[in-house]
Design a protein around this motif. Structure first.
Motif, PDB file in Angstrom:
ATOM      1  N   GLY A   1       0.826  -1.201   0.000  1.00  0.00           N
ATOM      2  CA  GLY A   1       0.000   0.000   0.000  1.00  0.00           C
ATOM      3  C   GLY A   1       0.856   1.245   0.000  1.00  0.00           C
ATOM      4  N   GLY A   2       0.209   2.357  -0.095  1.00  0.00           N
ATOM      5  CA  GLY A   2       0.876   3.651  -0.045  1.00  0.00           C
ATOM      6  C   GLY A   2      -0.083   4.697   0.479  1.00  0.00           C
ATOM      7  N   ALA A   3       0.462   5.741   1.086  1.00  0.00           N
ATOM      8  CA  ALA A   3      -0.408   6.743   1.704  1.00  0.00           C
ATOM      9  C   ALA A   3       0.318   8.068   1.850  1.00  0.00           C
ATOM     10  CB  ALA A   3      -0.896   6.257   3.066  1.00  0.00           C
ATOM     11  N   ALA A   4      -0.468   9.123   1.981  1.00  0.00           N
ATOM     12  CA  ALA A   4       0.036  10.422   2.419  1.00  0.00           C
ATOM     13  C   ALA A   4      -0.065  10.462   3.932  1.00  0.00           C
ATOM     14  CB  ALA A   4      -0.786  11.548   1.796  1.00  0.00           C
ATOM     15  N   ILE A   5       0.955  11.005   4.581  1.00  0.00           N
ATOM     16  CA  ILE A   5       0.984  11.056   6.042  1.00  0.00           C
ATOM     17  C   ILE A   5       1.129  12.508   6.487  1.00  0.00           C
ATOM     18  CG2 ILE A   5       3.476  10.572   6.065  1.00  0.00           C
ATOM     19  CD1 ILE A   5       2.974   9.089   8.723  1.00  0.00           C
ATOM     20  N   PHE A   6       0.305  12.887   7.434  1.00  0.00           N
ATOM     21  CA  PHE A   6       0.228  14.275   7.881  1.00  0.00           C
ATOM     22  C   PHE A   6       0.799  14.381   9.298  1.00  0.00           C
ATOM     23  CE2 PHE A   6      -3.091  13.285   4.898  1.00  0.00           C
ATOM     24  CZ  PHE A   6      -3.048  14.334   3.990  1.00  0.00           C
ATOM     25  N   ASN A   7       1.845  15.221   9.429  1.00  0.00           N
ATOM     26  CA  ASN A   7       2.505  15.437  10.718  1.00  0.00           C
ATOM     27  C   ASN A   7       3.018  14.135  11.334  1.00  0.00           C
ATOM     28  OD1 ASN A   7       2.694  18.155  11.060  1.00  0.00           O
ATOM     29  ND2 ASN A   7       1.411  18.232  12.880  1.00  0.00           N
ATOM     30  N   ASN A   8       3.328  13.179  10.484  1.00  0.00           N
ATOM     31  CA  ASN A   8       3.832  11.876  10.923  1.00  0.00           C
ATOM     32  C   ASN A   8       2.865  11.150  11.853  1.00  0.00           C
ATOM     33  OD1 ASN A   8       6.221  11.766   9.477  1.00  0.00           O
ATOM     34  ND2 ASN A   8       7.392  12.820  11.069  1.00  0.00           N
ATOM     35  N   THR A   9       1.575  11.506  11.807  1.00  0.00           N
ATOM     36  CA  THR A   9       0.606  10.856  12.695  1.00  0.00           C
ATOM     37  C   THR A   9      -0.549  10.230  11.913  1.00  0.00           C
ATOM     38  OG1 THR A   9      -0.472  13.011  13.052  1.00  0.00           O
ATOM     39  CG2 THR A   9       1.136  12.286  14.704  1.00  0.00           C
ATOM     40  N   PHE A  10      -1.335  11.034  11.231  1.00  0.00           N
ATOM     41  CA  PHE A  10      -2.492  10.514  10.495  1.00  0.00           C
ATOM     42  C   PHE A  10      -2.102  10.223   9.056  1.00  0.00           C
ATOM     43  CE2 PHE A  10      -6.110  11.430   7.660  1.00  0.00           C
ATOM     44  CZ  PHE A  10      -6.958  10.398   8.065  1.00  0.00           C
ATOM     45  N   PHE A  11      -2.490   9.054   8.553  1.00  0.00           N
ATOM     46  CA  PHE A  11      -2.217   8.739   7.153  1.00  0.00           C
ATOM     47  C   PHE A  11      -3.464   8.186   6.478  1.00  0.00           C
ATOM     48  CE2 PHE A  11      -1.167   4.722   9.307  1.00  0.00           C
ATOM     49  CZ  PHE A  11      -1.759   3.777   8.492  1.00  0.00           C
ATOM     50  N   ILE A  12      -3.535   8.397   5.168  1.00  0.00           N
ATOM     51  CA  ILE A  12      -4.649   7.898   4.373  1.00  0.00           C
ATOM     52  C   ILE A  12      -4.152   7.603   2.967  1.00  0.00           C
ATOM     53  CG2 ILE A  12      -5.408  10.243   3.782  1.00  0.00           C
ATOM     54  CD1 ILE A  12      -8.296   9.115   3.763  1.00  0.00           C
ATOM     55  N   GLY A  13      -4.564   6.442   2.438  1.00  0.00           N
ATOM     56  CA  GLY A  13      -4.117   6.038   1.121  1.00  0.00           C
ATOM     57  C   GLY A  13      -4.855   4.797   0.654  1.00  0.00           C
ATOM     58  N   GLY A  14      -4.160   3.918  -0.042  1.00  0.00           N
ATOM     59  CA  GLY A  14      -4.786   2.731  -0.592  1.00  0.00           C
ATOM     60  C   GLY A  14      -3.922   1.501  -0.403  1.00  0.00           C
ATOM     61  N   TYR A  15      -4.532   0.325  -0.590  1.00  0.00           N
ATOM     62  CA  TYR A  15      -3.816  -0.933  -0.428  1.00  0.00           C
ATOM     63  C   TYR A  15      -4.334  -1.961  -1.419  1.00  0.00           C
ATOM     64  CZ  TYR A  15      -7.707  -3.686   1.359  1.00  0.00           C
ATOM     65  OH  TYR A  15      -8.887  -4.387   1.447  1.00  0.00           O
ATOM     66  N   GLY A  16      -3.575  -3.048  -1.571  1.00  0.00           N
ATOM     67  CA  GLY A  16      -4.001  -4.227  -2.320  1.00  0.00           C
ATOM     68  C   GLY A  16      -3.382  -5.456  -1.689  1.00  0.00           C
ATOM     69  N   MET A  17      -4.188  -6.490  -1.404  1.00  0.00           N
ATOM     70  CA  MET A  17      -3.704  -7.711  -0.762  1.00  0.00           C
ATOM     71  C   MET A  17      -4.305  -8.927  -1.447  1.00  0.00           C
ATOM     72  SD  MET A  17      -1.681  -6.829   1.801  1.00  0.00           S
ATOM     73  CE  MET A  17      -1.604  -8.377   2.705  1.00  0.00           C
ATOM     74  N   GLY A  18      -3.533 -10.016  -1.490  1.00  0.00           N
ATOM     75  CA  GLY A  18      -4.030 -11.255  -2.060  1.00  0.00           C
ATOM     76  C   GLY A  18      -3.489 -12.451  -1.296  1.00  0.00           C
ATOM     77  N   MET A  19      -4.213 -13.555  -1.344  1.00  0.00           N
ATOM     78  CA  MET A  19      -3.770 -14.770  -0.661  1.00  0.00           C
ATOM     79  C   MET A  19      -2.659 -15.414  -1.484  1.00  0.00           C
ATOM     80  SD  MET A  19      -6.127 -17.712   1.089  1.00  0.00           S
ATOM     81  CE  MET A  19      -6.872 -18.306  -0.446  1.00  0.00           C
ATOM     82  N   ALA A  20      -1.463 -15.508  -0.893  1.00  0.00           N
ATOM     83  CA  ALA A  20      -0.298 -16.016  -1.615  1.00  0.00           C
ATOM     84  C   ALA A  20      -0.130 -17.519  -1.472  1.00  0.00           C
ATOM     85  CB  ALA A  20       0.958 -15.300  -1.124  1.00  0.00           C
ATOM     86  N   SER A  21      -0.605 -18.087  -0.384  1.00  0.00           N
ATOM     87  CA  SER A  21      -0.480 -19.533  -0.194  1.00  0.00           C
ATOM     88  C   SER A  21      -1.534 -20.265  -1.026  1.00  0.00           C
ATOM     89  CB  SER A  21      -0.633 -19.887   1.286  1.00  0.00           C
ATOM     90  OG  SER A  21      -1.817 -19.329   1.823  1.00  0.00           O
ATOM     91  N   GLU A  22      -1.226 -21.496  -1.403  1.00  0.00           N
ATOM     92  CA  GLU A  22      -2.136 -22.285  -2.234  1.00  0.00           C
ATOM     93  C   GLU A  22      -3.064 -23.122  -1.361  1.00  0.00           C
ATOM     94  OE1 GLU A  22      -0.234 -24.663  -5.145  1.00  0.00           O
ATOM     95  OE2 GLU A  22       0.523 -22.953  -6.304  1.00  0.00           O
ATOM     96  N   HIS A  23      -4.343 -23.126  -1.731  1.00  0.00           N
ATOM     97  CA  HIS A  23      -5.348 -23.889  -0.998  1.00  0.00           C
ATOM     98  C   HIS A  23      -6.229 -24.599  -2.018  1.00  0.00           C
ATOM     99  CE1 HIS A  23      -4.364 -21.958   2.864  1.00  0.00           C
ATOM    100  NE2 HIS A  23      -4.060 -20.932   2.084  1.00  0.00           N
ATOM    101  N   GLN A  24      -6.102 -25.917  -2.080  1.00  0.00           N
ATOM    102  CA  GLN A  24      -6.843 -26.693  -3.066  1.00  0.00           C
ATOM    103  C   GLN A  24      -8.298 -26.842  -2.637  1.00  0.00           C
ATOM    104  OE1 GLN A  24      -5.051 -30.424  -4.069  1.00  0.00           O
ATOM    105  NE2 GLN A  24      -6.413 -30.783  -5.801  1.00  0.00           N
TER     106      GLN A  24
END
Length: 223
Positions: free
Chosen positions: A59-82
């Motif tokens: 993910g990535g974000a803008a951070i304000f005064n090194n305290t509050f941040f807001i941005g976006g992310y992307g996550m996926g399941m990397a392990s295999e599950h049959q």
């Protein structure tokens, strides 16, 4: 008339000097206010339907005064599950090895407490949309989209964060992932024609641990 001109000139001069002494102030330009940004690879350790699972993304974000941040992310399941064996309506096995695929992306926001301390705490949450699907693990058939559920994800967490350098931080977090919108469609699970849901409601709801590697501008550059 000359005294009048001199008087007007004196008034204008005094106003100019006063304006120079009073610095203009703005709502969004406080000298002590800082805006920067960061990018972060993320690894999560969790479960899928009771089995250990690994998720990866970033993910990535803008951070304000090194305290509050807001941005976006992307996550996926990397392990295999049959996925369990699927049968057709005649009781014959479908000779496709299906694996489970789960991914989401969306809004990422949080707050960091006492960011100037070498070790400090923070809270954050991810709010995303995604899909749960089955794909042919052998890539032999064009049935990768045999089943798709469009889902919503909310994943709040708390974390311990360490300032390693001015541009690099690492954090260890713990949270819980809530997944909504799992469908009720069924498949034939044996040669007797018995059916089961593709995915249960709570198969993806689970606690997780995370490691986040953040790269960005977290402190003032020193000469």
């Amino acid at each position: 008339m000359k005294p009048i001109y001199l008087t007007v000139l004196a008034v204008l001069l005094s106003m100019t000097l006063q304006a120079q002494e009073d610095e203009m102030r703005y709502i969004f330009s406080n000298k002590d206010y800082r805006i920067s940004g960061f990018g972060a690879p993320i690894v999560q350790f969790s479960t899928y339907d009771g089995d250990f699972a690994v998720f990866s993304g970033g993910g990535g974000a803008a951070i304000f005064n090194n305290t509050f941040f807001i941005g976006g992310y992307g996550m996926g399941m990397a392990s295999e599950h049959q996925f369990p064996q699927i049968y057709d309506q005649h009781g014959n096995k479908i000779n496709v090895n299906y694996n489970v695929e789960f991914g989401s992306g969306g809004l990422w926001m949080g707050y960091i407490f006492m960011p100037n301390n070498p070790v400090h705490f923070g809270i954050s949450s991810k709010f995303g949309l995604g899909t749960i699907s089955l794909y042919d693990s052998d890539f032999e058939y064009d049935e990768n989209d045999r089943h798709n559920d469009f889902i919503g994800v909310i994943a709040p967490q708390a974390e311990v964060e360490m300032n390693l350098t001015r541009w690099f931080k690492i954090s260890f977090g713990a949270g819980y992932r809530f997944v909504t919108g799992v469908g009720t469609e069924t498949y034939i699970a044996d040669d007797q024609g018995n059916t089961k849901r593709y995915f249960e409601d709570d198969a993806f709801n689970a606690p997780f641990g995370s490691i986040t590697f953040s790269f960005g501008g977290f402190g003032e550059k020193k000469d």
